[in-house]
Structures are given as C-alpha cells and as structure tokens.
Scaffold this motif. Structure first.
Motif, PDB file in Angstrom:
ATOM      1  N   ASN A  44       1.202  -1.344   0.018  1.00  0.00           N
ATOM      2  CA  ASN A  44      -0.387   0.158  -0.026  1.00  0.00           C
ATOM      3  C   ASN A  44       0.739   1.187  -0.207  1.00  0.00           C
ATOM      4  OD1 ASN A  44      -1.113   2.457   2.354  1.00  0.00           O
ATOM      5  ND2 ASN A  44      -3.117   1.088   0.828  1.00  0.00           N
ATOM      6  N   GLU A  45       0.509   2.705  -1.015  1.00  0.00           N
ATOM      7  CA  GLU A  45       1.199   3.681  -1.194  1.00  0.00           C
ATOM      8  C   GLU A  45       1.157   4.314   0.675  1.00  0.00           C
ATOM      9  OE1 GLU A  45       1.290   7.549  -2.939  1.00  0.00           O
ATOM     10  OE2 GLU A  45      -0.475   6.120  -3.051  1.00  0.00           O
ATOM     11  N   THR A  46       0.484   4.111   1.293  1.00  0.00           N
ATOM     12  CA  THR A  46       0.997   5.248   2.359  1.00  0.00           C
ATOM     13  C   THR A  46       2.170   3.768   3.585  1.00  0.00           C
ATOM     14  OG1 THR A  46      -1.193   5.812   2.210  1.00  0.00           O
ATOM     15  CG2 THR A  46      -0.778   5.829   4.507  1.00  0.00           C
ATOM     16  N   VAL A  47       2.073   2.976   3.591  1.00  0.00           N
ATOM     17  CA  VAL A  47       2.241   2.171   4.524  1.00  0.00           C
ATOM     18  C   VAL A  47       3.985   1.903   3.743  1.00  0.00           C
ATOM     19  CG1 VAL A  47       2.432  -0.164   5.434  1.00  0.00           C
ATOM     20  CG2 VAL A  47       0.659   0.506   5.056  1.00  0.00           C
ATOM     21  N   SER A  48       4.256   1.901   2.482  1.00  0.00           N
ATOM     22  CA  SER A  48       5.667   2.220   2.376  1.00  0.00           C
ATOM     23  C   SER A  48       6.086   3.552   2.327  1.00  0.00           C
ATOM     24  CB  SER A  48       5.444   1.779   1.062  1.00  0.00           C
ATOM     25  OG  SER A  48       4.882   2.465  -0.375  1.00  0.00           O
ATOM     26  N   ASN A  49       5.170   4.206   2.646  1.00  0.00           N
ATOM     27  CA  ASN A  49       5.972   5.972   2.612  1.00  0.00           C
ATOM     28  C   ASN A  49       6.194   5.785   3.986  1.00  0.00           C
ATOM     29  OD1 ASN A  49       5.802   6.818   0.082  1.00  0.00           O
ATOM     30  ND2 ASN A  49       3.059   7.778  -0.155  1.00  0.00           N
ATOM     31  N   LEU A 114      -6.240  13.191   2.318  1.00  0.00           N
ATOM     32  CA  LEU A 114      -6.471  15.143   2.929  1.00  0.00           C
ATOM     33  C   LEU A 114      -6.042  14.506   4.293  1.00  0.00           C
ATOM     34  CD1 LEU A 114      -5.979  17.857   3.530  1.00  0.00           C
ATOM     35  CD2 LEU A 114      -8.641  18.258   3.251  1.00  0.00           C
ATOM     36  N   ARG A 115      -6.831  13.114   4.028  1.00  0.00           N
ATOM     37  CA  ARG A 115      -7.057  11.802   5.945  1.00  0.00           C
ATOM     38  C   ARG A 115      -5.723  11.411   6.045  1.00  0.00           C
ATOM     39  NH1 ARG A 115     -11.372  11.676   2.323  1.00  0.00           N
ATOM     40  NH2 ARG A 115     -13.279  11.763   3.734  1.00  0.00           N
ATOM     41  N   VAL A 116      -4.853  11.385   5.431  1.00  0.00           N
ATOM     42  CA  VAL A 116      -3.027  10.239   5.635  1.00  0.00           C
ATOM     43  C   VAL A 116      -2.481  12.086   6.376  1.00  0.00           C
ATOM     44  CG1 VAL A 116      -1.297   9.455   4.206  1.00  0.00           C
ATOM     45  CG2 VAL A 116      -3.081   8.652   3.949  1.00  0.00           C
ATOM     46  N   CYS A 158       1.259   3.915  14.329  1.00  0.00           N
ATOM     47  CA  CYS A 158       0.906   5.232  13.536  1.00  0.00           C
ATOM     48  C   CYS A 158       0.415   5.134  11.942  1.00  0.00           C
ATOM     49  CB  CYS A 158       2.350   6.186  13.525  1.00  0.00           C
ATOM     50  SG  CYS A 158       2.025   7.846  12.905  1.00  0.00           S
ATOM     51  N   VAL A 159       1.241   3.875  10.993  1.00  0.00           N
ATOM     52  CA  VAL A 159       1.395   3.298  10.178  1.00  0.00           C
ATOM     53  C   VAL A 159       0.121   2.668  10.267  1.00  0.00           C
ATOM     54  CG1 VAL A 159       1.793   1.147   9.072  1.00  0.00           C
ATOM     55  CG2 VAL A 159       3.277   2.746  10.524  1.00  0.00           C
ATOM     56  N   ILE A 160      -0.773   2.291  10.936  1.00  0.00           N
ATOM     57  CA  ILE A 160      -2.226   1.607  11.252  1.00  0.00           C
ATOM     58  C   ILE A 160      -3.124   2.159  10.839  1.00  0.00           C
ATOM     59  CG2 ILE A 160      -4.136   0.417  12.178  1.00  0.00           C
ATOM     60  CD1 ILE A 160      -1.527  -1.931  13.413  1.00  0.00           C
ATOM     61  N   LEU A 161      -3.192   3.704  11.510  1.00  0.00           N
ATOM     62  CA  LEU A 161      -4.060   4.669  11.616  1.00  0.00           C
ATOM     63  C   LEU A 161      -3.931   5.420  10.277  1.00  0.00           C
ATOM     64  CD1 LEU A 161      -4.099   5.949  15.064  1.00  0.00           C
ATOM     65  CD2 LEU A 161      -5.563   4.144  13.961  1.00  0.00           C
ATOM     66  N   ALA A 162      -2.731   5.840   9.435  1.00  0.00           N
ATOM     67  CA  ALA A 162      -2.779   6.176   8.490  1.00  0.00           C
ATOM     68  C   ALA A 162      -2.723   5.098   7.653  1.00  0.00           C
ATOM     69  CB  ALA A 162      -1.254   6.321   8.271  1.00  0.00           C
ATOM     70  N   TRP A 163      -2.781   3.458   7.678  1.00  0.00           N
ATOM     71  CA  TRP A 163      -3.459   2.755   6.205  1.00  0.00           C
ATOM     72  C   TRP A 163      -4.804   3.152   6.306  1.00  0.00           C
ATOM     73  CZ3 TRP A 163      -6.158  -1.555   7.169  1.00  0.00           C
ATOM     74  CH2 TRP A 163      -6.165  -2.561   6.263  1.00  0.00           C
ATOM     75  N   ILE A 164      -5.620   3.036   7.647  1.00  0.00           N
ATOM     76  CA  ILE A 164      -7.058   3.195   7.804  1.00  0.00           C
ATOM     77  C   ILE A 164      -6.806   3.743   7.723  1.00  0.00           C
ATOM     78  CG2 ILE A 164      -8.925   3.412   9.789  1.00  0.00           C
ATOM     79  CD1 ILE A 164      -7.227   1.495  11.215  1.00  0.00           C
ATOM     80  N   ASP A 166      -6.634   6.137   4.782  1.00  0.00           N
ATOM     81  CA  ASP A 166      -6.045   6.004   3.840  1.00  0.00           C
ATOM     82  C   ASP A 166      -7.271   5.104   3.022  1.00  0.00           C
ATOM     83  OD1 ASP A 166      -4.956   6.200   1.109  1.00  0.00           O
ATOM     84  OD2 ASP A 166      -4.567   4.234   1.428  1.00  0.00           O
ATOM     85  N   ARG A 167      -7.496   3.791   3.503  1.00  0.00           N
ATOM     86  CA  ARG A 167      -8.900   2.523   3.133  1.00  0.00           C
ATOM     87  C   ARG A 167      -9.928   3.198   3.587  1.00  0.00           C
ATOM     88  NH1 ARG A 167      -6.593  -0.200  -0.872  1.00  0.00           N
ATOM     89  NH2 ARG A 167      -8.744  -2.081  -0.396  1.00  0.00           N
ATOM     90  N   ARG A 168     -10.047   3.809   4.430  1.00  0.00           N
ATOM     91  CA  ARG A 168     -11.619   3.959   4.595  1.00  0.00           C
ATOM     92  C   ARG A 168     -12.026   3.187   5.572  1.00  0.00           C
ATOM     93  NH1 ARG A 168     -13.605   8.329   0.815  1.00  0.00           N
ATOM     94  NH2 ARG A 168     -15.512   8.553   2.285  1.00  0.00           N
ATOM     95  N   LEU A 169     -11.552   2.758   6.566  1.00  0.00           N
ATOM     96  CA  LEU A 169     -12.093   1.734   6.907  1.00  0.00           C
ATOM     97  C   LEU A 169     -13.078   2.260   8.500  1.00  0.00           C
ATOM     98  CD1 LEU A 169      -9.241  -0.832   6.412  1.00  0.00           C
ATOM     99  CD2 LEU A 169     -11.450  -0.944   5.475  1.00  0.00           C
ATOM    100  N   LEU A 170     -13.493   0.442   9.003  1.00  0.00           N
ATOM    101  CA  LEU A 170     -13.622   1.638  10.767  1.00  0.00           C
ATOM    102  C   LEU A 170     -14.781   2.388  10.457  1.00  0.00           C
ATOM    103  CD1 LEU A 170     -10.386   1.063  12.608  1.00  0.00           C
ATOM    104  CD2 LEU A 170     -11.852  -0.093  12.369  1.00  0.00           C
ATOM    105  N   PHE A 171     -14.730   3.419  11.114  1.00  0.00           N
ATOM    106  CA  PHE A 171     -15.816   4.445  11.669  1.00  0.00           C
ATOM    107  C   PHE A 171     -15.912   5.287   9.862  1.00  0.00           C
ATOM    108  CE2 PHE A 171     -11.561   6.405  12.363  1.00  0.00           C
ATOM    109  CZ  PHE A 171     -11.657   7.248  11.686  1.00  0.00           C
ATOM    110  N   TYR A 172     -14.759   5.623   9.446  1.00  0.00           N
ATOM    111  CA  TYR A 172     -15.814   5.666   8.031  1.00  0.00           C
ATOM    112  C   TYR A 172     -17.105   5.055   7.792  1.00  0.00           C
ATOM    113  CZ  TYR A 172     -11.284   8.420   8.165  1.00  0.00           C
ATOM    114  OH  TYR A 172     -10.035   9.135   7.832  1.00  0.00           O
ATOM    115  N   LYS A 173     -17.454   4.192   7.645  1.00  0.00           N
ATOM    116  CA  LYS A 173     -18.101   2.814   7.288  1.00  0.00           C
ATOM    117  C   LYS A 173     -19.847   3.822   7.761  1.00  0.00           C
ATOM    118  CE  LYS A 173     -15.955  -1.307   6.661  1.00  0.00           C
ATOM    119  NZ  LYS A 173     -16.265  -2.938   6.421  1.00  0.00           N
TER     120      LYS A 173
END
Length: 837
Positions: A44-49, A114-116, A158-164, A166-173
C-alpha cells in the motif's frame, strides 16, 4: 562524508523502490460476470511511505541516534536527539517553504489524501509533545523502559491509523455518505457528510466504486484508470506525431508516462541525489538506453534466410467457374531455390461432390517448370448441362515431384537434402457454379469478428446455385450495441448489382477506431429480397398477380413453375452479425507500456557491471519537462565537478549487491549496514568539528548535521512539488518522516539504553534541558506551520503549495523566519542566554 551518505542512501532507496514495487496477480470480476487477470502493487502506498520510504529517508538520523547511545556506553548524548529535532525543523520549515515557492506563478498543488495528512501531521506534533512529556513530566531526567517501548510502539500504531485513513475503514463506514455523478466519467463519487467550504476533502472511494450501476473493486478501478491514462497518452502522441511509427510512439509514451505519473518518495530522493552528484537524469538515461536497445535490435535483426529449396504449390488454391465456361485454368508456381533446375510434378483430378464424366472431365498429366520458369498453367474441362442443380466441387492434387539438372529424362534425386519440395497448398479446389438459376444470395456465415483497427471492413455476398441474368440485391446496416452515425461504424446502405455470370460482390463498411482497451459491440448487415433486372417479358407476365388469380393452362402452369424455380432468392445467411472487438495489437501495446512504466525498472540495477559502468559515467542533469522525447543533453561543468568529487564513493558503493538480487532485499540489508558505519564516523567528525570551532554538540547537530542529512530530501521534495499534480509527496512525506524520526530514532535508541540500565539495576539518565526546550519550540512552530498550510486550502488561495505570488512569497518568508528563530533560540538556550527547562 555527507556526499558518501547521500550516495549509499541512493542505493538504499533504490532497493526500497524495487521492494515496494513488487506486484501480484488478481482476478477482477466484471459486472457482466466475466473475469480478467491483472497485476497490482503488493505494498500500500501509504504504508510504504511511512515504513520503508521513511526509513530510507531518515536512516542517517535514526542510526546516528542509535549508534551514539550504543557507542558511548549506553549513555545519552546530545548529537543524535538534537539531529532528529533539528532535521525535523529543517524539513518542516525550509523544505516546505521551498516547495511553496518553486511552484510556477498562478499554479497550485493540493494534498490529495487529506485524511492521511491529518493523521501524519497529528502524529508528527504528538511525537514531540510526547518527547517533552517523557523528559519533563512523567519522570524528569529519567527515561524508563515503558516510556522507551511505548515510544517505539507508536510507530506501528501511526502506520496502522494512516492505513485506515487511506482505506477509509472502521468509523468511515458509519459516516453519512452522499453520492454525486462525475460529469466526465459517469462514476458515482462518494463523499462524507457536508464538508466545510474552506477545506476540501479528497474524493476517494471507500472500499468499492459504482460504475454504470455496478459494483467495481478499488483495485479494478485503479487498473482501469491506468489503462485509460495510457490510452489517452498514446492517442495524444499519435495526433501530435502522425509521422512516427508504432515503436517510436511506444518509446515516447513510455517516457511521457514515466515523467508524468505519480512517483514515490524513493524515486524523488534517488533522482535528486543522482542529479546532484553528476549521475544525470535517470529518466532521460533510461529513455536513451531504451531507444539504443530498440535501434540495435532493428539493426541486428537477421534477414530472412535464403531459401535453398524450391517450393511447388497451387496459387491460388481455390477456383470458381460457371458450368458453361468450357474449361478452368489452374496455376502451379515455383518459389525459391535454384531457378536453373527443371522440375516435373504430376497432377490428377479427384471427385468431390462433382463427378468426373458428368460434371467435369477426368484429367491427369505432368507440369514441367523449365529453367527460369516460375509458374505454369494447365486446364481441366467442365461439362455443361441444362439440369438445375446445386453448386458442386472437385479437387486437383499435385504429386511425384522430380528435379533434373538438364533436359534429360527425369530421375528422382538421391540427395539427402531435397532441391525442391511440395508445399501447402498442393491440393486445389474447383467449384462449379450452376448457371441455370438466377442464384441464391447469402453471406459466407452468420457471424464475423473484426478488430476496431481494421478501418474499412469488406464483407462478401455470394451468389450460389446459378448465375444467370442480372440481379439487384438491396442491403443495409442495422445498429446493435454498436452505434452508427460515425460513433462505432458508418451507416451503410445500397444495392449490389450482380451481372450475368457474376458470383461475388463486396460490401465496404467503415469501422471507427476508438482505441478502447476492451470492446465487444455488435451491429448487423441485412440482405433484402433480390430482384431480376433483365427478366424476359413472357417470364415477367407469368409471375404477375393478375396471371396468378385467373385459371392458367397446363402449359402456362409448367412455364410458371420453371420461372419460379429460376427466381433469385436469399440463402442460408441473409443477416450477418458483425462483432467489433478491441485491437489485439493496441491492447498488447497498452499492456506492455503499463509493465514498462514501473519505476523499479528505471532506478533498479541488474548486475554489478551496470553499477560500475554507471559509477564511472558522467551524465547531464536536466528537467523532465524539457521535451517529451527523453533525449539526453551533454554534461555541464557542474556535472563534471560533482562527478569527480563523488567518483570515489560511487565506485566504492557499486560493490553493493544489485537490486535485482533477492527482490532488492540484499541491497537493502548491505546498504543499511554501510549507512550505519558512515553515520558512526559522521557522529565523531561532528563532535570534533564542534570542539574545533567551539560549538556544543546540540548546536552542531541542529545546524550542521541536520542540514547535511536533509539536503537530498530538499532537492527531492522540490522536484516532487513541481512535477506532481498533488502536494502529498512533498508535504505528507515530511510530516510522516518527522513522526518516524522520533518513534524509531529516539524510541529505539532509548529503549535499548533503558533496558540495558534496567538489567544493571540502574536508571537511564537523560538531561531534559536543551532537548526539552528545542522540542517545545519546534512543537509550537510546527503547529503554526500546519495551521497556515490548512488555511491555504481555502478557495481564494487554492492549495498548500503555490498560489498568488504575494501569498506565496509571504508564506515562504514566514516559514524561513520560523526556522531562523528556532535556530536562534535553540542556540541561545544552549549557551545559557535563555533559561531552558
């Protein structure tokens, strides 16, 4: 030393680019139920960054902190932590200031994800607040084991929250969603609630997209978008350069796509380092190498091997004739080999549906091709009758080939290598068309597949079972899923006029080439009732309605029956379905281009030979926007100077394993070990330098070491700001890197030291004074910086980077002033002119 670290960091980042560019195959299910296989990135781009990319960018600072602690008996030092804070200040203020300023006047760059950015910016400020709390709140002057380990644990969190994000998981649903239709592509874009007008959120979909009312996966949409973009590039280049052939267009499209696609942080870092050290613009070098390779392939392409064997065959292999023609001529040809030889070959007719003696004359004989003759004809007699019958066919077969040197009786050659041979087709088919009927009119089949790149398609209309008289056959095209009027094909209609004894006519229809990657559309061609033109008056009267209504004589009924039998009619295939499909050549070209635009192929190396050749070669630096062909310029004086300053390091680090080995991991491990050794030397040199000129370690770290380690990042962010459509690569990566510096650089070093002293029954002592003051100062200034960036997203300013010249200059001066104030206050506190904590 800083140049040496930059060059080995370049090798390190190249390995990271190769690692994060690894791909896997996935199967995408289309709305119609069909499946297609394609490749997507594993990382994933955000995770790799935030992981490998940030590690590569910040490796010197992180390793300096760790080595300083471990090399000084697990005692806290000022150089490592102060370098991390000083580097963070340089990144946040100077690099972003440069990125704001270098955008051309009137242009802006916005953050796309912007979320990331919110996540990484929040963590980057929290990291330094947390550092202050460790030093001055929880346990002043002491770092406990749990504090060090928790600091380190914040990194994966920090990586996990940025990935979430980016993927718009959990509370974004569970957030309220609104949908709107994109006017250009017909895609329903999803947005969350009512966003403030001043801050525009990105339009990224959650876990799926809707395309024409059907659910399409994110991976499928990304692949489809990349294909559309590649097709658009090819079309644009074809319009601009109609004189170029396909290979040249592919190379130009490859360079254009590589130059304009969104690039990773690793690529910009590698590009900046190589241009700074005289290694040249890697995109231009790659394009030039590809062009040379293509040219050399064309040059060394072997010519068609000379044919030493004469091939004997029918040309053509299919013949048609009317039964009243008397005889049909067949042609035997010779191709290749020694034309001075005389060749004998036997021929013989064979029955098919036509019978020898009743429909044609049985014929056998020998064809003699004398010296220099390339073809010979012979005839077969056709027998005419007055009986109405279906079309019939028979065969003519070649056999018993002989070659002689001169005009001597022919003998079979005993040579193990034949001088001549029978080639396909050695059997000819002769179709006898009945001429006692006006004919049956039909297409060859019910369905035909054509490529959209065919241009003008030709469809044959056959006249079988007779060819007597002149007949007109009307035809027309009918829309299916393919639309006429020049959208998918040109509407065509008219009449085909078959003269007496004419058996084939061709319909021409123009197919529009949309250059679509995948296409399956259909339309139809219909034949309508044929009619006789030169029908005799007596026959026409017999077929009229008036004659049919009155009672006819026996002779008239027989004459009418014969006339009915002779009427032209439609045959088995009066309606042809034409299926327009994508061009296979175009599709394969797009696939090849997508594979070639992997940046890992550009920055990676395949062998040690390539690395040493690259190390000793001087190349010109240059911007990607200079031209679209990717041609290299001659190196400048600056390029030569930088090359000779760095050639020692280039040759030395060419010994690092190429990135192709172990998918980049071999290069990754060796490079990070070398970076560690160099940073240990840099740490000692920095301390000695500070002692020589009378500077404390904290000041040396904040001013000189932080500047030296951040120079490549400065050039990389500048290039990213100018070349990218968005500001993510130049801003989000800065905030992410600042957070990673603390969590890995300080968290890892202090965890190791705290665990060591805990095992000795003692506490890990850290002086809070200068470091706590620097951290507090940086945190306040960083909050101001991020607030200004968010304010710049308002519509009248346009985005974080660029904008109106006045605003751009004011922002740049503000950020530079913040950095100068940070340096000033940190220095005054270090020398006790200002009271610290």
């Amino acid at each position: 030393m800083f140049l040496g670290v930059s060059i080995i960091a370049d090798r390190f980042m190249a390995s990271i680019e190769v690692i994060t560019s690894q791909e896997k195959e996935i199967t995408i299910k289309k709305p119609n139920g069909e499946t297609t296989t394609t490749t997507i990135r594993i990382w994933n781009e955000t995770v790799s960054n935030l992981t490998l990319m940030a590690l590569g960018s910040s490796a010197p600072e992180i390793l300096l902190s760790l080595i300083e602690v471990c090399g000084h008996g697990f005692m806290a030092g000022d150089l490592g932590p102060s370098t991390i804070v000083g580097s963070a200040a340089f990144n946040m203020f100077i690099i972003i200031a440069i990125c704001v300023y270098v955008i051309p006047d009137g242009e802006t760059r916005k953050i796309k994800h912007l979320r990331v950015f919110f996540v990484t910016a929040a963590w980057s400020i929290f990291a330094y607040i947390w550092l202050y709390m460790i030093l001055a709140v929880f346990s002043p002057g002491v770092v406990q084991v749990w504090e060090g380990l928790l600091t380190l644990f914040f990194f994966p969190l920090c990586v996990i929250l940025a990935w979430i994000a980016d993927r718009r998981l959990l509370f974004y649903k569970y957030m309220h969603k609104k949908y709107r239709t994109d006017k250009h592509r017909g895609i329903i874009i999803e947005s969350e609630g009512d966003h403030p007008k001043g801050i525009e959120m990105d339009g990224k979909m959650m876990n799926s997209h809707f395309l024409d009312g059907n659910l399409v996966t994110v991976e499928g949409k990304e692949v489809d978008e990349s294909r559309k973009e590649m097709i658009r590039i090819l079309k644009d280049l074809k319009q601009k350069h109609p004189e170029k052939d396909l290979d040249q267009l592919v190379e130009m499209a490859n360079y254009y796509a590589l130059s304009h696609q969104q690039k990773s942080r690793a690529f910009y870092r590698i590009q900046a380092t190589r241009m700074m050290t005289g290694a040249g613009n890697i995109l231009k070098k790659h394009a030039a190498e590809q062009a040379k390779r293509t040219t050399s392939l064309h040059e060394v392409r072997p010519e068609e091997p000379e044919e030493f064997i004469s091939k004997i065959y029918f040309d053509p292999c299919s013949y048609q004739c009317l039964e009243n023609c008397g005889a049909v001529l067949l042609t035997v040809v010779r191709k290749g080999g020694d034309m001075s030889k005389t060749i004998y070959v036997d021929y013989k007719t064979e029955d098919g549906s036509a019978n020898a003696g009743a429909d044609y004359e049985f014929t056998e004989g020998t064809v003699v091709l004398k010296s220099g003759e390339t073809q010979k004809e012979f005839s077969v007699g056709i027998i005419d009758d007055d009986i109405f019958e279906e079309d019939e066919h028979f065969f003519v077969r070649l056999s018993n080939l002989r070659v002689v040197e001169s005009e001597e009786p022919p003998e079979l050659s005993n040579s193990p290598y034949p001088k001549a041979m029978l080639a396909s087709p050695c059997v000819a088919t002769v179709t006898i068309l009945d001429d006692d009927h006006a004919g049956i009119f039909t297409f060859e089949c019910d369905i035909i597949h054509v490529s959209e790149s065919i241009g003008v398609m030709e469809v044959k209309v056959l006249r079988t079972s007779g060819a007597r008289g002149t007949v007109i056959v009307p035809f027309r095209t009918v829309e299916g899923t393919a639309k006429g009027g020049g959208e998918d094909f040109e509407d065509t209609y008219g009449e085909l006029e078959f003269k007496n004894d004419e058996t084939v006519k061709t319909v021409h229809i123009k197919v529009i080439d949309d250059e679509e990657y995948e296409k399956t559309k259909n339309f139809f061609i219909e034949l309508m009732s044929p009619r006789m033109v030169d029908m005799s008056l007596q026959k026409a009267l017999l077929l009229t309605q008036e004659v049919a209504e009155r009672k006819m004589t026996v002779e008239e009924e027989e004459a009418k029956r014969i006339a009915e039998m002779g009427k032209p009619i439609l045959g088995e295939h009066p309606k042809l379905e034409v299926i327009i499909e994508e061009s296979y050549e175009f599709k394969s070209t797009v696939d090849k281009l997508i594979r070639k635009t992997n940046l890992a192929l550009v920055v990676g190396t395949h062998s040690w030979r390539d690395q040493f050749m690259e190390a000793i070669t001087v190349s010109a630096a240059g911007d990607e926007d200079e031209d679209e062909s990717g041609e290299e310029r001659l190196p400048s004086c600056f390029d030569y100077v930088m090359h000779f300053l760095t050639v020692f390091w280039k040759v030395l680090f060419a010994c690092v394993p190429p990135t192709e080995y172990c998918n980049g991991w071999a290069c990754f491990i060796v490079s990070i070990l070398i970076i560690g050794m160099l940073t240990a030397v840099i740490g000692d040199l920095a301390s000695h330098f500070g002692c020589t000129i009378g500077l404390k370690d904290s000041v040396t770290a904040v001013v000189f070491v932080a500047f030296g380690t951040s120079v490549p990042d400065t050039f990389a962010s500048k290039a990213a700001a100018v070349q990218d459509m968005y500001a993510d690569a130049s801003i989000t990566n800065v905030t992410g890197s600042n957070a990673v510096n603390v969590f890995l650089g300080i968290g890892l070093a202090w965890s190791v030291a705290a665990i060591y002293w805990a095992s000795q029954g003692q506490e890990f002592q850290v002086s809070a004074g200068t470091l706590a003051f620097s951290v507090t100062l940086f945190t306040i200034f960083a909050f101001i910086c991020i607030s200004v960036l968010l304010y710049r997203r308002r519509p009248h300013l346009g985005g974080e980077l660029g904008g109106p010249r006045g605003c751009k200059v004011a922002t740049t001066l503000l950020f530079v002033s913040l950095w100068l104030l940070y340096i000033l206050f940190a220095t005054l506190e270090a020398y006790c002119y200002i009271k610290g904590f």
